[in-house]
Design an enzyme around this catalytic site. Structure first.
Site, PDB file in Angstrom:
ATOM      1  CG  ASN A 141       0.351  34.873  84.246  1.00  0.00           C
ATOM      2  OD1 ASN A 141       0.013  34.135  83.340  1.00  0.00           O
ATOM      3  ND2 ASN A 141       1.602  35.255  84.403  1.00  0.00           N
ATOM      4  CG  ASP A 142       0.475  31.516  87.718  1.00  0.00           C
ATOM      5  OD1 ASP A 142       1.041  31.530  86.607  1.00  0.00           O
ATOM      6  OD2 ASP A 142       1.040  31.825  88.778  1.00  0.00           O
ATOM      7  CB  VAL A 143      -6.349  31.940  87.971  1.00  0.00           C
ATOM      8  CG1 VAL A 143      -5.777  31.969  89.371  1.00  0.00           C
ATOM      9  CG2 VAL A 143      -6.528  33.330  87.414  1.00  0.00           C
TER      10      VAL A 143
END
Lengths: 114, 466
Positions: free
Chosen positions: B388-390
């Site tokens: 997700n965040d990456v």
């Protein structure tokens, strides 16, 4: 006299400022070697690297053996024995799991497990 | 004679420890590195046992047996649990260092001439580092294992950092008092031990799961440094060398983790990452496009290069084997498949590589973020599984985003992006992901294992029909 420093607890005779200074040099050089070697470690292997260094830093086993093994009051022996058990746990599990993980890394073309 | 046998064993062991790490530079020689480590450790132990002062053989044998009884099962843990095992291992290392320090301190009470200023200083450092690593690592292991009574979310309270630092300063002040009068002020020693134990717990309480890779690396470094301090206490070069190797390894891994999140040590330790969650929630409602497994399978079939971006969500869903089957189906069709590995994917450095290697993905297909990003514009399909965040492009341009500045995998630059996600809930850091609303992104909702399984079924069953 030559056995003095090995007994590790024989007293202050060997641990003057000179000995301390030479250990500082050893620490400095070992740190540089460590930084140099570890920056070259493949990024693929950072998890095995950490479990390998877990096992290596369990070198505290050396001190634990001496404390548990020498003739000391029982409380000290017990402390040493707990430290020894903890270090041995790290050595055994650290090396075994590192090897287990490394076996999983297949070279290109060698995809299926033997 | 015995002197040289022991020193010789230690000397060879030191060299082998360095080689052991050196051989880790390539997966082809890495197992040799483990062999070198085992030989080195055996030499170190054998050399120490030659020490003429050793009499309590029963105690030693018993402790070694306990070590094997605990160590062997600890090496069987599933690979998803390796971060916890590593944290427990740091805890044991810290405990050993702390206990050796306590034993030396009480022994030296009977021979006060042992308390030179340097040695007492090293002893205090050993005990503080050892015991804070012990409780800190146990807390980290508890958070990683998701033990019920340890909160996963960062716990914060007013003046937390000030209180923690104050606690540490008190311990250090007590340490200096001991250096000054080690025998008269011996009562301060237990105070230092208790403060160090408490500091370890309090240090980890405000740190959330997303920061665990950094924290584990940092604790790895502390465990090494406590061994170094022990070496100074005991005037033992082997301890200093092995500890320094471990300490520098942990330091490098921590730096890599921090860079991969664009954060500093102080920010990880004292920043309480979880705090930003509340303000991120109120974004406008946007809609993401959905795709079915059938459609997604067709998209994948027409690609010539596919990049899979795995995140920890893939491991949580136990989807690695399905991913491997998908990899097989695609390579069968001569589609080039690569895996893009973000340095902080997973719960510890390199975790994702190990998880994929276990699923028999050849390691030349596991590509680092910096190497895969230039290829992204030529990539036909990016498949995001549980990450997700990456892959959140907000990290590049949204200055208000808590992950702003974090290097990301450029999934949004590929010709098309498929993202598998359980629901539209924001990820670990609680930040909405712009990638999911991009024009070229299609969402596949559901459990990662089930969705990838569906894709495999479509590809296996439907081949030749489309």
């Amino acid at each position: 006299m030559p056995l003095g420093p090995l007994l590790l607890s024989t007293g202050a005779t060997e641990a003057g400022p000179a000995a301390f200074a030479s250990l500082l040099f050893v620490f400095l050089l070992a740190t540089f070697i460590g930084l140099g070697v570890v920056t070259r470690v493949s990024r693929l292997l950072h998890t095995p690297l950490m479990s390998l260094t877990n096992a290596i830093s369990a070198i505290a086993v050396v001190a634990s053996i001496v404390i548990a093994g020498q003739d000391h009051p029982p409380v000290i022996t017990l402390l040493g024995a707990i430290a020894l058990a903890a270090s041995m746990t790290n050595i055994v599990s650290g090396f075994l799991i590192t090897d287990r993980m490394l076996k999983m890394f297949k070279r290109p073309g060698e995809e299926k497990r033997p | 004679m015995t002197f040289w046998l022991i020193e010789g064993a230690y000397l060879v062991a030191s060299a082998l420890f360095v080689m052991s790490l050196y051989w880790m530079n390539d997966p082809r020689t890495a197992r040799r590195g483990v062999g070198a480590g085992v030989v080195a450790m055996t030499l170190a132990i054998a050399g120490t046992l030659l020490n003429p002062g050793i009499v309590n053989w029963g105690w030693i044998a018993g402790a070694v047996a306990v070590g094997f009884l605990l160590g062997v099962p600890l090496s069987w843990v599933p690979l998803t649990a390796v971060p916890q095992r590593t944290a427990v291992s740091h805890a044991f290392g810290g405990l050993a260092a702390g206990l050796v320090g306590v034993a030396k301190f009480s022994l030296w009470q009977g021979e006060p001439e042992s308390f030179t200023a340097f040695r007492t200083f090293a002893l205090v450092a050993e005990v503080i580092l050892g015991f804070l690593t012990f409780t800190g690592s146990l807390m980290a292991a508890g958070k990683l294992q998701e033990v019920k009574w340890i909160p996963q979310r960062p716990v914060t309270y007013p003046f937390q950092n000030q209180a923690n630092i104050g606690l540490l300063l008190v311990a250090v002040a007590c340490g200096f008092a001991l250096v000054w009068k080690p025998v008269e002020l011996a009562a301060l020693f237990p105070v230092i031990v208790v403060l160090a134990l408490a500091f370890g717990i309090l240090l980890i309480i405000p740190i959330g799961g997303a920061d665990m890779p950094t924290v584990i690396s940092l604790l790895n470094s502390y465990a090494g440094l406590s061994a170094v301090a022990m070496g100074f206490v005991l005037d033992n070069k082997l301890l200093v060398i092995a500890g320094a190797l471990d300490g520098s390894s942990g330091l490098i891994l921590s730096i890599i983790m921090c860079r991969a999140m664009n954060r500093s040590f102080t920010n990880v330790l004292f920043g309480a990452f979880g705090q930003v969650q509340q303000k991120a929630g109120a974004a406008e409602v946007r809609t993401a496009k959905r795709e079915t497994p059938e459609g997604a399978a067709q998209i994948l079939e027409m690609a010539s290069q596919v990049v899979i971006v795995p995140g920890y969500g893939m491991a949580v869903a136990q989807a690695q084997q399905r991913v491997r089957e998908l990899y097989d189906e695609l390579t069968k069709r001569r589609i080039e498949v690569k895996f893009a590995i973000h340095p902080v994917a997973g719960r510890m450095p390199g975790h994702m590589n190990v998880l994929l290697a276990e699923a028999d993905i050849p390691y030349d297909k596991l590509v680092e973020m910096d190497d895969i990003n230039p290829e992204m514009p030529q990539t036909d399909v990016v498949l995001v599984i549980g990450a997700n965040d990456v892959v959140n492009p907000a990290a590049r341009h949204d200055k208000a985003s808590p992950i702003f500045g974090m290097p990301i995998i450029d999934a949004d630059k590929a010709r098309m992006c498929l993202a598998i996600k359980r629901s539209m809930n924001p990820g670990f850091a609680g930040i909405e992901n712009e990638l999911y609303f991009a024009d070229r992104t299609y969402m596949l909702f559901g459990d990662a294992k089930a969705v990838v399984g569906d894709l495999v079924k479509q590809l296996a069953g439907g081949s030749g029909l489309h």
